[in-house]
Design an enzyme around this catalytic site. Structure first.
Site, short mmCIF file in Angstrom:
data_model
loop_
_atom_site.label_atom_id
_atom_site.label_comp_id
_atom_site.label_asym_id
_atom_site.label_seq_id
_atom_site.Cartn_x
_atom_site.Cartn_y
_atom_site.Cartn_z
N HIS A 1 0.83 -1.21 0.00
CA HIS A 1 0.00 0.00 0.00
C HIS A 1 0.87 1.26 0.00
O HIS A 1 0.91 1.99 -0.98
CB HIS A 1 -0.95 -0.01 1.21
N HIS B 1 -1.74 1.03 8.19
CA HIS B 1 -3.20 1.03 7.95
C HIS B 1 -3.78 -0.37 8.07
O HIS B 1 -4.85 -0.65 7.55
CB HIS B 1 -3.51 1.62 6.56
S1 FES Z 1 1.06 1.10 4.29
FE1 FES Z 1 0.33 -0.88 4.81
S2 FES Z 1 -1.82 -0.71 4.79
FE2 FES Z 1 -1.10 1.28 4.29
#
Ligand code: FES
Length: 179
Positions: free
Chosen positions: A103, A122
């Site tokens: 992500h 997150h």
């Molecule tokens: S950086 Fe891992 S869920 Fe956003």
């Protein structure tokens, strides 16, 4: 404007308007012999074959931190204790993944109680028993998985990666010196 350059100016204008230029009427652009002196340099390199650990260093459910294909790319080498997708070794249960969340690059940790890699930013989760499958969270890609080989002495080698490491245009770039 000198007489010579004025003459060239009108000659070029006549060519453009008339559409019938002789080959030597236009300036020769991009035909210098200079271009012939530059070799094309590959921007990517083959994956290195890198020793990560020996079988005896692994414990079931404990991720072993390493780096691959270079020192700025943390990975986790993991023995799951049960046969798994793309697993290698005597029990086909050894896998390795990038530790950068797909992500936004959060640093993942493996938790044996859930059997998943967890992202602290997150809260995405990835399943190492299913090829790094994204289980939950805002990421859209699975975890990049390393290709592993084991030799007769039980030494485990990384020989490649399936998937793009977070933040990179390509997993293995040629060094700037080679360009
Ligand atoms: S950086 Fe891992 S869920 Fe956003």
């Amino acid at each position: 404007m000198s007489e010579l350059s004025r003459r060239n100016f009108f000659k070029l204008g006549a060519c453009v308007v008339g559409g019938a230029c002789a080959g030597n009427a236009l300036p020769q652009i991009g035909q210098s012999s200079e271009a012939e002196g530059h070799a094309t340099v590959a921007m990517t390199l083959p994956y290195p074959r890198t020793r990560l650990a020996n079988l005896q260093e692994l414990s079931v459910g404990k991720g072993l931190p390493r780096t691959y294909p270079d020192t700025s790319s943390p990975i986790s080498l993991l023995k799951l204790g049960r046969r798994t997708v793309n697993g290698v070794g005597p029990d086909q249960d050894i896998v390795a993944f990038s530790r950068y969340c797909t992500h936004m690059g959060g640093a993942l940790t493996y938790r044996s109680e859930t059997g998943a890699y967890h992202c602290p930013l997150h809260y995405a989760m990835f399943d190492p028993a299913k090829g790094g499958l994204l289980v939950i969270g805002q990421a859209t890609d699975n975890l990049p998985q390393l290709d592993l080989e084991i030799d007769a002495q039980g030494d485990i080698y990384a020989v490649g990666i399936k998937g793009l490491i977070y933040g990179r245009q390509t997993n293995v770039l040629a060094s700037p010196d080679a360009r």
